[in-house]
Scaffold this motif. Structure first.
Motif, PDB file in Angstrom:
ATOM      1  N   GLU A 504       0.818  -1.292   0.057  1.00  0.00           N
ATOM      2  CA  GLU A 504      -0.115   0.077   0.060  1.00  0.00           C
ATOM      3  C   GLU A 504       0.778   1.424  -0.130  1.00  0.00           C
ATOM      4  OE1 GLU A 504      -0.439  -2.457   1.992  1.00  0.00           O
ATOM      5  OE2 GLU A 504      -2.335  -3.418   1.629  1.00  0.00           O
ATOM      6  N   GLN A 505       1.916   1.219   0.654  1.00  0.00           N
ATOM      7  CA  GLN A 505       2.941   2.480   0.858  1.00  0.00           C
ATOM      8  C   GLN A 505       3.422   2.797  -0.464  1.00  0.00           C
ATOM      9  OE1 GLN A 505       5.164   0.992   4.055  1.00  0.00           O
ATOM     10  NE2 GLN A 505       4.064   2.648   5.656  1.00  0.00           N
ATOM     11  N   GLY A 506       3.989   1.302  -1.205  1.00  0.00           N
ATOM     12  CA  GLY A 506       4.593   1.574  -2.444  1.00  0.00           C
ATOM     13  C   GLY A 506       3.610   2.297  -3.762  1.00  0.00           C
ATOM     14  N   ASN A 507       2.236   1.528  -3.421  1.00  0.00           N
ATOM     15  CA  ASN A 507       1.406   2.323  -4.321  1.00  0.00           C
ATOM     16  C   ASN A 507       1.202   3.767  -4.316  1.00  0.00           C
ATOM     17  OD1 ASN A 507       0.782  -0.201  -5.643  1.00  0.00           O
ATOM     18  ND2 ASN A 507      -0.853  -0.523  -3.917  1.00  0.00           N
ATOM     19  N   GLU A 508       1.065   4.209  -2.885  1.00  0.00           N
ATOM     20  CA  GLU A 508       1.069   5.615  -2.620  1.00  0.00           C
ATOM     21  C   GLU A 508       2.098   6.480  -3.291  1.00  0.00           C
ATOM     22  OE1 GLU A 508       0.060   8.454   1.391  1.00  0.00           O
ATOM     23  OE2 GLU A 508      -0.164   6.186   1.536  1.00  0.00           O
ATOM     24  N   ILE A 509       3.424   5.947  -3.031  1.00  0.00           N
ATOM     25  CA  ILE A 509       4.648   6.578  -3.519  1.00  0.00           C
ATOM     26  C   ILE A 509       4.661   6.824  -5.244  1.00  0.00           C
ATOM     27  CG2 ILE A 509       7.200   6.320  -3.730  1.00  0.00           C
ATOM     28  CD1 ILE A 509       7.339   5.262  -0.939  1.00  0.00           C
ATOM     29  N   ILE A 510       4.057   5.574  -5.589  1.00  0.00           N
ATOM     30  CA  ILE A 510       4.216   5.508  -7.123  1.00  0.00           C
ATOM     31  C   ILE A 510       3.148   6.443  -7.626  1.00  0.00           C
ATOM     32  CG2 ILE A 510       3.364   4.231  -9.105  1.00  0.00           C
ATOM     33  CD1 ILE A 510       6.119   3.438  -8.021  1.00  0.00           C
ATOM     34  N   MET A 511       1.871   6.582  -7.153  1.00  0.00           N
ATOM     35  CA  MET A 511       0.837   7.396  -7.753  1.00  0.00           C
ATOM     36  C   MET A 511       0.987   8.720  -7.400  1.00  0.00           C
ATOM     37  SD  MET A 511      -1.051   5.365  -8.990  1.00  0.00           S
ATOM     38  CE  MET A 511      -2.559   6.675  -9.612  1.00  0.00           C
ATOM     39  N   ALA A 512       1.816   9.273  -6.262  1.00  0.00           N
ATOM     40  CA  ALA A 512       2.338  10.447  -6.287  1.00  0.00           C
ATOM     41  C   ALA A 512       3.273  10.949  -6.959  1.00  0.00           C
ATOM     42  CB  ALA A 512       2.883  10.731  -4.645  1.00  0.00           C
ATOM     43  N   ALA A 513       4.258  10.048  -7.414  1.00  0.00           N
ATOM     44  CA  ALA A 513       5.328  10.411  -8.539  1.00  0.00           C
ATOM     45  C   ALA A 513       4.559  10.721  -9.747  1.00  0.00           C
ATOM     46  CB  ALA A 513       6.016   9.241  -8.545  1.00  0.00           C
ATOM     47  N   ARG A 514       3.519   9.966 -10.245  1.00  0.00           N
ATOM     48  CA  ARG A 514       2.866  10.128 -11.279  1.00  0.00           C
ATOM     49  C   ARG A 514       1.672  11.221 -11.387  1.00  0.00           C
ATOM     50  NH1 ARG A 514       1.115   3.661 -12.203  1.00  0.00           N
ATOM     51  NH2 ARG A 514       3.360   3.009 -12.603  1.00  0.00           N
TER      52      ARG A 514
END
Length: 538
Positions: A504-514
């Motif tokens: 979940e944290q990884g998803n949040e980081i990726i979406m913030a980068a996009r």
């Protein structure tokens, strides 16, 4: 069946009754099929353009044949329309817009027409039979059914289930078991699918639920709900483990499943071709359940890593091979049974690793906190393993250690925070030298150490990070430890796997980068709309 169309009234109903009984379908469906066959034959006789209807009285067998026509002022289609004048001959008072019945005389069926009618009836009956089969078996998924081997095709077994056929595919059979035509076979109804060629009833003898259902048939307490099978794992034809629990404290669940002199479990073993079955007591306590699941091996202690959902089972040196099992079978089945990955370590391995961790943590505290070896080892012995734990734990926990007062505890925490800040500053300087953008530092959960790791992996911009998948960023494979069973050694670690980030944290980081991608798209849309507006004004 061709004779059904030209048969007299009594024979017509008798044939409908016989077909309905034979195919186990509704008599009305058979009569409806006959009516459709008659309609098709009549259209071939009088013209396909006609709207011809047929009706068979289900009680008397009387057959009526007619065509439906529309009353109009001016006839354009002689097949489906009739003038007002002619309509009066068929029905008094017929008006424009009415649909009336024009009776037709009975037709004689030739060989071709009879054959076509026969095909229509067969198709209708076949469709009804398939629908009946699907309706009968779709609610029986998960049941055990007994059938007769009808034929064997390339290793796949077709089983006659009485009112339908089931498919026992090769991969759903128990290895090394053989079947011959005419053999009786018990299997689990795993799935029922509706397909054009008819319902596909998929059977299985290798599924864990097959063993659960077999025990339910042999053990009355399971059938009655007094004993529950909580989990089951199988290596079909070789070995299986089932975890059982009793709702009645006076009943031993393991003993009930074994039966008098093993009679109950042996009945199941014979059905699954001699598969060895371990029956173990289920426990709400995961550590206890893991110890039970590794039987017959003895387990000294269990260490549960909740962050990584992993379990380490420490066993005596002489129990290692028994705990792992042949080709890792025992630990693999135990992992499936408990739903957790289990690592097997010997006492010597565990002791060696603890010693290495103790030395490493002690050296870390000596260097970064600038304390002597005795104090560093004291902190490690009390469970502190990182600077973060020393810096941000409640000061009372440190001062509660014998030999450390409040003043020393405060000093240790200050040194730990300074060391962390120094480490952060060094990492920031190094990652900037690598060209990692400062924008990445604003992303959630991101630390300078993580940014440095990303820079070393060539991830330096928001676009670089946004192009990654979550697994590429945070996925952590199982450690390939010595003397331990693992089934996924070919997996690759994510770039930031060492930092323990969740999916979940990884998803949040990726979406913030996009996120800036969508902002840029909106800006382009607004810019295009402004250009169009200016063009319209010009």
């Amino acid at each position: 069946m061709a004779s059904a169309i030209s048969a007299n009234k009594a024979e017509l109903l008798a044939i409908a009754d016989a077909v309905a009984r034979e195919k186990l379908i509704d008599r009305a469906i058979v009569i409806e099929a006959m009516e459709e066959a008659i309609q098709r034959a009549a259209r071939a006789r009088y013209g396909a353009e006609n709207d011809i209807r047929a009706k068979i009285d289900p009680k008397t067998g009387d057959m009526r044949l007619w065509r439906v026509v529309e009353v109009v002022d001016q006839v354009d289609d002689f097949f489906k329309q009739v003038s007002v004048v002619d309509a009066q001959k068929l029905q008094n008072g017929a008006a424009v817009g009415d649909f009336i019945v024009d009776p037709l005389p009975p037709i004689e069926f030739g060989r071709i027409a009879a054959q076509a009618a026969k095909q229509v009836i067969f198709q209708k009956v076949r469709d009804a039979e398939r629908e009946r089969q699907y309706a009968e078996f779709k609610d029986r998924i998960g049941e055990i059914i007994t059938g007769i081997v009808k034929r064997i095709e390339f290793g796949h077994v077709v089983v006659d289930l009485g009112r339908a056929e089931g498919a026992l595919r090769r991969d759903q059979q128990i290895p090394r078991e053989t079947f011959r035509v005419g053999d009786r076979v018990r299997s689990l109804i795993m799935n029922v699918r509706r397909e054009n060629r008819g319902p596909q009833i998929l059977l299985s003898r290798s599924h864990p639920n097959f063993m659960k259902k077999l025990f339910a048939q042999e053990v009355p307490e399971i059938y009655d709900g007094i004993i529950e099978i909580k989990a089951c794992s199988r290596d079909p034809g070789s070995r299986a483990k089932i975890a059982v629990v009793s709702q009645d404290n006076t009943i031993d669940p393991v003993g009930a499943c074994v039966g008098m002199k093993g009679s109950r479990v042996q009945a199941v073993v014979q059905e699954v071709q001699g598969e060895k079955i371990d029956i173990i007591p289920w426990s709400e306590d995961l550590a206890t359940f893991v110890v039970n699941s590794l039987q017959p091996a003895q387990v000294s202690r269990v260490v549960i890593d909740e962050d990584d959902s992993r379990i380490e089972a420490v066993v005596p040196d002489d129990q290692l091979s028994l705990a792992i099992g042949r080709r890792g079978q025992n630990v693999r089945l135990a992992s499936q049974l408990t739903g957790s990955a289990i690592d097997i370590l010997t006492e010597a391995d565990a002791s060696e690793r603890r010693q290495k961790e103790f030395v490493a943590h002690s050296e870390l505290f000596q260097h970064d906190l600038d304390v002597d070896e005795t104090l560093a080892q004291l902190l490690v012995a009390e469970g502190f393993g990182s600077l973060e734990e020393v810096a941000y734990v409640d000061q009372a926990e440190i001062s509660a250690i014998e030999g450390i007062d409040e003043e020393l505890a405060s000093e240790l925490q200050n040194r730990a925070r300074e060391a962390l800040e120094q480490r952060e500053a060094e990492a920031r300087e190094e990652r900037r030298k690598l060209g990692v953008e400062d924008a990445l530092a604003d992303l959630p959960y991101m630390t300078e150490a993580m940014l440095l790791t990303l820079g070393k992996a060539g991830i330096k911009t928001l676009d670089d990070l946004g192009d990654l998948s979550t697994d590429e960023l945070v996925h952590k494979k199982r450690q390939d430890q010595r003397r331990r069973h693992s089934s996924d050694n070919n997996e690759e670690d994510g770039i930031l796997a060492e930092y323990g980030l969740s999916q979940e944290q990884g998803n949040e980081i990726i979406m913030a980068a996009r996120a800036h991608w969508f902002d840029d798209a909106e800006d382009e849309t607004h810019s295009s709309e402004d250009t169009e507006t200016r063009s319209e004004k010009a």
